[in-house]
Design a protein around this motif. Structure first.
Motif, PDB file in Angstrom:
ATOM      1  N   GLY A 152      -6.118  -0.816   9.909  1.00 42.39           N
ATOM      2  CA  GLY A 152      -6.022  -1.557   8.248  1.00 42.39           C
ATOM      3  C   GLY A 152      -6.157  -2.832   8.528  1.00 42.39           C
ATOM      4  N   ARG A 153      -5.284  -3.352   9.102  1.00 38.44           N
ATOM      5  CA  ARG A 153      -5.298  -5.141   9.297  1.00 38.44           C
ATOM      6  C   ARG A 153      -6.522  -5.576   9.595  1.00 38.44           C
ATOM      7  NH1 ARG A 153      -0.726  -3.299   7.784  1.00 38.44           N
ATOM      8  NH2 ARG A 153       1.198  -4.020   8.325  1.00 38.44           N
ATOM      9  N   ALA A 154      -7.217  -4.866  10.722  1.00 33.93           N
ATOM     10  CA  ALA A 154      -8.590  -5.292  11.046  1.00 33.93           C
ATOM     11  C   ALA A 154      -9.736  -5.198  10.001  1.00 33.93           C
ATOM     12  CB  ALA A 154      -8.855  -4.514  12.401  1.00 33.93           C
ATOM     13  N   ALA A 155      -9.504  -3.861   9.183  1.00 33.70           N
ATOM     14  CA  ALA A 155     -10.279  -3.830   8.263  1.00 33.70           C
ATOM     15  C   ALA A 155     -10.259  -4.892   6.933  1.00 33.70           C
ATOM     16  CB  ALA A 155     -10.392  -2.506   7.515  1.00 33.70           C
ATOM     17  N   ALA A 156      -8.915  -5.295   6.806  1.00 34.38           N
ATOM     18  CA  ALA A 156      -8.489  -6.346   5.803  1.00 34.38           C
ATOM     19  C   ALA A 156      -9.172  -7.565   6.296  1.00 34.38           C
ATOM     20  CB  ALA A 156      -7.229  -6.419   5.478  1.00 34.38           C
ATOM     21  N   LEU A 157      -9.176  -7.718   7.653  1.00 34.18           N
ATOM     22  CA  LEU A 157      -9.605  -8.988   7.948  1.00 34.18           C
ATOM     23  C   LEU A 157     -11.132  -9.270   7.800  1.00 34.18           C
ATOM     24  CD1 LEU A 157      -7.339  -9.813  11.165  1.00 34.18           C
ATOM     25  CD2 LEU A 157      -7.588 -11.126   9.453  1.00 34.18           C
ATOM     26  N   ALA A 158     -11.689  -8.150   8.079  1.00 26.98           N
ATOM     27  CA  ALA A 158     -13.051  -7.690   8.197  1.00 26.98           C
ATOM     28  C   ALA A 158     -13.686  -8.078   6.749  1.00 26.98           C
ATOM     29  CB  ALA A 158     -13.557  -6.643   8.880  1.00 26.98           C
ATOM     30  N   ARG A 159     -12.800  -7.531   5.823  1.00 28.46           N
ATOM     31  CA  ARG A 159     -13.125  -7.665   4.390  1.00 28.46           C
ATOM     32  C   ARG A 159     -13.039  -8.985   3.840  1.00 28.46           C
ATOM     33  NH1 ARG A 159     -15.714  -3.840   0.944  1.00 28.46           N
ATOM     34  NH2 ARG A 159     -14.025  -3.970  -0.516  1.00 28.46           N
ATOM     35  N   ILE A 214     -14.234   2.597   6.907  1.00 32.51           N
ATOM     36  CA  ILE A 214     -12.882   2.658   6.855  1.00 32.51           C
ATOM     37  C   ILE A 214     -12.687   2.114   5.256  1.00 32.51           C
ATOM     38  CG2 ILE A 214     -10.779   1.698   7.505  1.00 32.51           C
ATOM     39  CD1 ILE A 214     -12.081   0.559  10.027  1.00 32.51           C
ATOM     40  N   THR A 215     -12.496   3.539   4.553  1.00 27.92           N
ATOM     41  CA  THR A 215     -12.356   3.184   3.004  1.00 27.92           C
ATOM     42  C   THR A 215     -10.904   3.030   2.544  1.00 27.92           C
ATOM     43  OG1 THR A 215     -12.357   5.481   2.968  1.00 27.92           O
ATOM     44  CG2 THR A 215     -14.315   4.457   2.935  1.00 27.92           C
ATOM     45  N   GLY A 216      -9.871   3.025   3.145  1.00 31.49           N
ATOM     46  CA  GLY A 216      -8.600   3.286   2.604  1.00 31.49           C
ATOM     47  C   GLY A 216      -7.762   2.823   3.961  1.00 31.49           C
ATOM     48  N   TRP A 217      -6.587   2.187   3.514  1.00 27.93           N
ATOM     49  CA  TRP A 217      -5.352   2.022   4.502  1.00 27.93           C
ATOM     50  C   TRP A 217      -4.101   1.831   3.797  1.00 27.93           C
ATOM     51  CZ3 TRP A 217      -9.714  -0.924   4.331  1.00 27.93           C
ATOM     52  CH2 TRP A 217      -9.601  -2.371   3.815  1.00 27.93           C
ATOM     53  N   GLY A 218      -2.914   2.077   4.212  1.00 21.42           N
ATOM     54  CA  GLY A 218      -1.841   1.765   3.630  1.00 21.42           C
ATOM     55  C   GLY A 218      -0.642   2.302   4.138  1.00 21.42           C
ATOM     56  N   GLU A 219       0.512   2.086   3.944  1.00 22.17           N
ATOM     57  CA  GLU A 219       1.766   2.338   4.755  1.00 22.17           C
ATOM     58  C   GLU A 219       2.760   2.628   3.683  1.00 22.17           C
ATOM     59  OE1 GLU A 219       3.383  -1.407   6.735  1.00 22.17           O
ATOM     60  OE2 GLU A 219       1.197  -1.930   5.957  1.00 22.17           O
ATOM     61  N   HIS A 220       3.990   3.414   4.188  1.00 23.64           N
ATOM     62  CA  HIS A 220       5.207   3.706   3.380  1.00 23.64           C
ATOM     63  C   HIS A 220       6.425   3.395   4.279  1.00 23.64           C
ATOM     64  CE1 HIS A 220       7.739   5.606   0.375  1.00 23.64           C
ATOM     65  NE2 HIS A 220       8.335   5.847   1.280  1.00 23.64           N
ATOM     66  N   THR A 221       7.390   2.750   3.793  1.00 15.90           N
ATOM     67  CA  THR A 221       8.664   2.308   4.757  1.00 15.90           C
ATOM     68  C   THR A 221       9.765   2.996   3.889  1.00 15.90           C
ATOM     69  OG1 THR A 221       7.806   0.505   5.600  1.00 15.90           O
ATOM     70  CG2 THR A 221      10.045   0.918   5.755  1.00 15.90           C
ATOM     71  N   TRP A 222      10.428   3.909   4.437  1.00 12.57           N
ATOM     72  CA  TRP A 222      11.584   4.757   3.754  1.00 12.57           C
ATOM     73  C   TRP A 222      12.651   3.576   3.929  1.00 12.57           C
ATOM     74  CZ3 TRP A 222       8.062   7.572   6.523  1.00 12.57           C
ATOM     75  CH2 TRP A 222       7.411   8.645   5.923  1.00 12.57           C
ATOM     76  N   PRO A 223      13.509   3.420   2.884  1.00  9.82           N
ATOM     77  CA  PRO A 223      14.682   2.556   2.841  1.00  9.82           C
ATOM     78  C   PRO A 223      15.574   3.392   3.660  1.00  9.82           C
ATOM     79  CG  PRO A 223      14.567   3.978   0.876  1.00  9.82           C
ATOM     80  CD  PRO A 223      13.473   4.377   1.499  1.00  9.82           C
ATOM     81  N   ASP A 224      16.593   2.260   4.508  1.00  7.79           N
ATOM     82  CA  ASP A 224      17.581   2.760   4.810  1.00  7.79           C
ATOM     83  C   ASP A 224      17.454   3.535   6.245  1.00  7.79           C
ATOM     84  OD1 ASP A 224      19.361   1.297   3.197  1.00  7.79           O
ATOM     85  OD2 ASP A 224      19.524   2.983   1.893  1.00  7.79           O
ATOM     86  N   SER A 225      16.248   3.453   7.080  1.00  5.47           N
ATOM     87  CA  SER A 225      15.560   4.114   8.073  1.00  5.47           C
ATOM     88  C   SER A 225      15.379   3.401   9.230  1.00  5.47           C
ATOM     89  CB  SER A 225      14.570   4.969   7.524  1.00  5.47           C
ATOM     90  OG  SER A 225      13.516   4.044   7.394  1.00  5.47           O
TER      91      SER A 225
END
Length: 356
Positions: A152-159, A214-225
């Motif tokens: 995802g980071r590479a796709a964002a850099l390329a875009r 690469i049409t989409g990318w993302g992440e989710h961080t759970w709190p207190d984990s």
């Protein structure tokens, strides 16, 4: 950047180091390490039998891995061995893309099992013919999610810049973190699961380049984990942190997060045609199959990568993705996913050109 010029996965390659770790041999070595120690040795050793792994690859042979070593020796080994692996991965990825090093505009190197300053990407520039104005981005701390999040980071850099080509390199020396003087259960689990490996990918928005979008990318961080997964710094290296509840966490918490990511991209679970999930372990794969509605044992690419390579942390999901693409890309969206320290889920969506 116009919406009709997505970042494309133009090249993808993997590589492993030369030393083979047979699971039976590692189990025998662990039994010797535990001899005269833990009272429940036989029970602890069953982790080797149930891991779903036959072999792994390492940058050092088993007899060397069994010898104690400190930070100085481990760092020197990491600098040399990780650099050698990403050099091979870079050459293979560039060849797969039909490009030369001089055509790359940015390099991102993802790794969490060692530290190098100058960074690995800077060292690599002295080995391959990259332009001196190439942008470099060393990324540390993403753990097992690093391959998917790196994509995802590479796709964002390329875009970010028209007609840009980004070389993503992901390398982990997980066996390098094994500490032979630590007879804890978490260290034993690491000894049963971890292998070394690297992957390289060329991600491009250049109009001449083809490949899955690469049409989409993302992440989710759970709190207190924060205590679910990670490294703990010890005097003789990095000690692994594993929460035994990760598979049950996947079963209870992964689905809603995945659904939210897919919905943001106009999709649902039933729309997915291919799965490139990080095989963190057999029980994690089983939990993912349950959440994703896959017949038990049906996540064959992930299971085969785990069986032949073990858990290589960040590169592993890219090994699975390459397996899917090599054996004929699915006719529809591919989901790449992984779980890493944070505790974080990483996602990326790819569409074969026929479905983009």
């Amino acid at each position: 950047m116009p919406d009709d010029l997505p970042a494309r996965l133009t090249g993808l390659a993997t590589t492993v180091p030369p030393h083979v770790l047979d699971q039976a041999a590692v189990r025998a070595a662990a039994a010797e390490m535990l001899a005269g120690g833990a009272a429940d040795t036989d029970r602890l050793l069953t982790v080797f039998d149930s891991a779903g792994i036959e072999r792994r690859f390492a940058t050092r042979p088993l007899n060397v891995l069994r010898q104690p070593s400190g930070w100085r020796e481990r760092s020197a080994h990491y600098e040399a061995a990780a650099l050698a692996l990403i050099e091979t991965a870079a050459k293979r990825a560039l060849a797969d893309a039909g490009l030369g090093a001089g055509e790359i505009d940015a390099i991102a190197v993802v790794s969490t099992t060692g530290i190098a300053t100058p960074s690995l990407d800077a060292r690599l520039m002295n080995r391959l013919a990259f332009r001196p104005d190439v942008e470099c981005l060393p990324v540390f701390g993403l753990g097992c999610a690093g391959g998917v999040l790196g994509l995802g980071r590479a796709a964002a850099l390329a875009r970010a810049v028209p007609a840009r080509r980004v070389l993503l390199l992901v390398v982990e020396l997980c066996t390098h973190t094994f500490r032979p003087d630590d007879a804890s259960k978490s260290n034993l689990v690491a000894a049963a699961l971890f292998g070394d490996g690297a992957a390289g990918a060329v991600v491009s928005t250049h109009p001449d380049d083809a490949g899955p979008a690469i049409t989409g990318w993302g992440e989710h961080t759970w709190p207190d984990s924060l205590d679910v997964m990670g490294w703990r710094v010890a005097d003789d290296g990095l000690a692994v942190v594993f929460d035994r509840a990760i598979p049950s966490f996947v079963r209870s918490d992964f689905g809603p997060v995945l659904d939210a990511f897919l919905a943001r991209n106009g999709l649902a679970r039933g729309d997915l045609a291919g799965l490139a999930c990080h095989p963190g372990g057999r029980k994690v794969i089983e939990a993912l199959e349950a959440v994703l509605g896959v017949t038990p044992g049906g996540m064959t690419a992930a299971r085969e990568v785990l069986r032949q390579h073990g858990n290589m942390s960040a590169p592993t999901a890219l090994f699975v993705l390459r397996d899917l693409i090599t054996h004929g890309p699915p006719d529809g969206p591919i989901l790449a996913s992984a779980l890493g320290p944070g505790f974080t889920a990483g996602f990326a969506l790819l569409h074969p050109e026929s479905a983009a």
